[in-house]
Enzyme design. Structure first.
Site, mmCIF file in Angstrom:
data_model
loop_
_atom_site.group_PDB
_atom_site.id
_atom_site.type_symbol
_atom_site.label_atom_id
_atom_site.label_comp_id
_atom_site.label_asym_id
_atom_site.label_seq_id
_atom_site.Cartn_x
_atom_site.Cartn_y
_atom_site.Cartn_z
ATOM 1 N N MET A 74 0.841 -1.201 0.000
ATOM 2 C CA MET A 74 0.000 0.000 0.000
ATOM 3 C C MET A 74 0.881 1.259 0.000
ATOM 4 O O MET A 74 0.413 2.352 0.305
ATOM 5 C CB MET A 74 -0.932 0.008 1.205
ATOM 6 C CG MET A 74 -1.913 -1.163 1.161
ATOM 7 S SD MET A 74 -3.459 -0.839 1.995
ATOM 8 C CE MET A 74 -2.886 -0.554 3.645
ATOM 9 N N GLY A 75 2.159 1.091 -0.316
ATOM 10 C CA GLY A 75 3.049 2.249 -0.416
ATOM 11 C C GLY A 75 3.520 2.757 0.936
ATOM 12 O O GLY A 75 3.407 2.079 1.953
ATOM 13 N N HIS A 125 8.969 1.212 3.675
ATOM 14 C CA HIS A 125 10.044 1.249 4.674
ATOM 15 C C HIS A 125 10.892 -0.004 4.492
ATOM 16 O O HIS A 125 10.669 -0.773 3.543
ATOM 17 C CB HIS A 125 9.459 1.358 6.087
ATOM 18 C CG HIS A 125 8.373 0.353 6.368
ATOM 19 N ND1 HIS A 125 8.615 -0.996 6.418
ATOM 20 C CD2 HIS A 125 7.034 0.499 6.566
ATOM 21 C CE1 HIS A 125 7.500 -1.647 6.676
ATOM 22 N NE2 HIS A 125 6.505 -0.763 6.754
ATOM 23 N N HIS A 159 9.135 -3.382 3.792
ATOM 24 C CA HIS A 159 8.783 -3.574 2.378
ATOM 25 C C HIS A 159 10.042 -3.867 1.553
ATOM 26 O O HIS A 159 10.030 -4.714 0.661
ATOM 27 C CB HIS A 159 8.129 -2.310 1.803
ATOM 28 C CG HIS A 159 6.851 -1.899 2.456
ATOM 29 N ND1 HIS A 159 6.750 -0.779 3.246
ATOM 30 C CD2 HIS A 159 5.611 -2.443 2.417
ATOM 31 C CE1 HIS A 159 5.514 -0.641 3.664
ATOM 32 N NE2 HIS A 159 4.791 -1.640 3.186
ATOM 33 N N GLY A 174 4.758 -10.269 4.037
ATOM 34 C CA GLY A 174 5.497 -10.212 5.293
ATOM 35 C C GLY A 174 4.820 -10.994 6.408
ATOM 36 O O GLY A 174 3.586 -11.018 6.504
ATOM 37 N N GLU A 175 5.640 -11.592 7.265
ATOM 38 C CA GLU A 175 5.106 -12.274 8.454
ATOM 39 C C GLU A 175 4.575 -11.263 9.468
ATOM 40 O O GLU A 175 3.906 -11.628 10.424
ATOM 41 C CB GLU A 175 6.197 -13.149 9.088
ATOM 42 C CG GLU A 175 6.481 -14.385 8.271
ATOM 43 C CD GLU A 175 7.642 -15.216 8.785
ATOM 44 O OE1 GLU A 175 8.257 -14.833 9.809
ATOM 45 O OE2 GLU A 175 7.952 -16.237 8.139
ATOM 46 N N LYS A 176 4.905 -9.996 9.269
ATOM 47 C CA LYS A 176 4.340 -8.937 10.120
ATOM 48 C C LYS A 176 2.806 -9.043 10.121
ATOM 49 O O LYS A 176 2.159 -8.874 11.146
ATOM 50 C CB LYS A 176 4.791 -7.572 9.573
ATOM 51 C CG LYS A 176 3.952 -6.384 9.952
ATOM 52 C CD LYS A 176 4.493 -5.697 11.160
ATOM 53 C CE LYS A 176 3.576 -4.634 11.707
ATOM 54 N NZ LYS A 176 2.906 -3.819 10.716
HETATM 55 P P1 AMP Z 1 1.408 -2.914 3.502
HETATM 56 O O1 AMP Z 1 1.963 -1.850 2.607
HETATM 57 O O2 AMP Z 1 1.347 -2.521 4.941
HETATM 58 O O3 AMP Z 1 0.137 -3.520 2.966
HETATM 59 O O4 AMP Z 1 2.483 -4.082 3.470
HETATM 60 C C1 AMP Z 1 2.886 -4.691 2.274
HETATM 61 C C2 AMP Z 1 3.649 -5.952 2.591
HETATM 62 O O5 AMP Z 1 4.802 -5.622 3.353
HETATM 63 C C3 AMP Z 1 2.824 -6.946 3.411
HETATM 64 O O6 AMP Z 1 3.044 -8.263 2.928
HETATM 65 C C4 AMP Z 1 3.378 -6.767 4.792
HETATM 66 O O7 AMP Z 1 3.261 -7.907 5.602
HETATM 67 C C5 AMP Z 1 4.832 -6.448 4.505
HETATM 68 N N1 AMP Z 1 5.430 -5.738 5.640
HETATM 69 C C6 AMP Z 1 4.973 -4.599 6.229
HETATM 70 N N2 AMP Z 1 5.740 -4.281 7.296
HETATM 71 C C7 AMP Z 1 6.691 -5.242 7.387
HETATM 72 C C8 AMP Z 1 7.774 -5.476 8.283
HETATM 73 N N3 AMP Z 1 8.032 -4.670 9.309
HETATM 74 N N4 AMP Z 1 8.536 -6.568 8.067
HETATM 75 C C9 AMP Z 1 8.289 -7.402 7.036
HETATM 76 N N5 AMP Z 1 7.280 -7.244 6.160
HETATM 77 C C10 AMP Z 1 6.492 -6.170 6.330
#
Ligand code: AMP
Length: 281
Positions: free
Chosen positions: A30-31, A34, A37, A146-148
């Site tokens: 979703m942009g 960091h 990502h 991500g496992e987050k």
């Molecule tokens: P988002 O932009 O928040 O939708 O995240 C995009 C992808 O990045 C998802 O698969 C998240 O799980 C992964 N992600 C976000 N934060 C982290 C992190 N701190 N460590 C590893 N993967 C992450």
């Protein structure tokens, strides 16, 4: 690196790459990128001929009172990061390109009833729908998550199996700040006082790791973890739970691989964190 906003244009590029026999990796985001990502983007870059990322704040995964409008965005900075990693395409559609007024949804039973799915009832329906659309548009060989967002990862794996997507789903470890806070686009909402308070999540995770073992009563592990969070006045627990790693259903005793997960409000910001406990380490 190409920035593509139209589905039809992306499809043309992909057809050509497939004709050339190239493998394609996809990282949905979703942009407001960091290092979390970046770890997914780098892995995707290494493992595929063509590395594609989507950069799209997906409206269907936000509930009516959630932070869709406020969600942080910095597309220029995101593009600079993607370029430095060697990403081939950033897919950046407007919402109207992805959704029309009436459309089909994809949802998953049971796995989305617990944890974040319980607190955010439409969230995973939105996630499954947008990820299905991205899979159908990009037709990647591999996709990186991500496992987050461990429940999301489990749901995507199950969806891919149940709906017969021919895509390898690759989970990547949580990337943290030096002091332990899991990196998140939402960390930007925290003021300095809240930023300090947010460390109660990773502290609680560490406490959980110390006390959990095979045969542990879940109730006892959770008590230890909750104690840590409750010492922080700015924190309000949404949930702290232990569920089966594959089915996301609560367990009473640790007898198989489990996900230990939490969502905690720090002020108005809802943060998540987790760890996986494997019975055979
Ligand atoms: P988002 O932009 O928040 O939708 O995240 C995009 C992808 O990045 C998802 O698969 C998240 O799980 C992964 N992600 C976000 N934060 C982290 C992190 N701190 N460590 C590893 N993967 C992450």
């Amino acid at each position: 690196m190409k920035v593509i906003t139209k589905i039809s244009e992306l499809r043309e590029e992909i057809k050509q790459w497939k004709r050339e026999g190239k493998t394609i990796g996809l990282v949905p985001t979703m942009g407001f990128l960091h290092e979390g990502h970046a770890s997914l983007l780098k892995k995707c870059r290494e493992e595929n001929d063509i590395a594609i990322t989507s950069n799209f704040v997906n409206p269907t995964q936000f509930g009516p009172n959630e932070d869709l409008e406020a969600y942080p965005r910095d597309f220029k900075k995101d593009c600079d990061l993607c370029e430095s990693i060697g990403i081939d395409v950033v897919f950046h559609p407007v919402p109207e390109e992805m959704y029309t007024d009436a459309h089909a949804y994809v949802s998953i039973d049971t796995l989305s009833d617990t944890l974040c799915g319980k607190s955010r009832p439409i969230h995973f329906k939105g996630v499954c729908t947008v990820v299905t659309k991205l899979f159908n548009i990009v037709t990647p060989d591999r996709a990186y998550f991500g496992e987050k967002d461990a429940q999301q990862l489990a749901i995507i794996k199950k969806m891919v199996k149940d709906l017969n997507f021919d895509i390898e789903i690759i989970g990547c470890p949580i990337v943290r700040e030096e002091d332990g806070l899991a990196k998140s686009s939402r960390n930007t909402y925290l003021n300095p006082e809240e930023r300090k308070a947010a460390l109660c999540l990773s502290r609680s995770i560490n406490r959980g790791k110390e006390v959990i073992s095979i045969g542990s009563k879940v109730e006892n592990v959770l008590k230890e973890m909750i104690n840590v969070i409750e010492k922080e006045p700015l924190a309000k627990i949404d949930y702290v739970s232990i569920v089966g790693l594959e089915d996301m259903q609560p367990v009473e005793t640790v007898e198989k691989d489990v996900l230990v997960a939490m969502a905690v409000y720090i002020g108005k910001t809802r943060l998540i964190d987790n760890f996986i406990y494997k019975v055979v380490q």
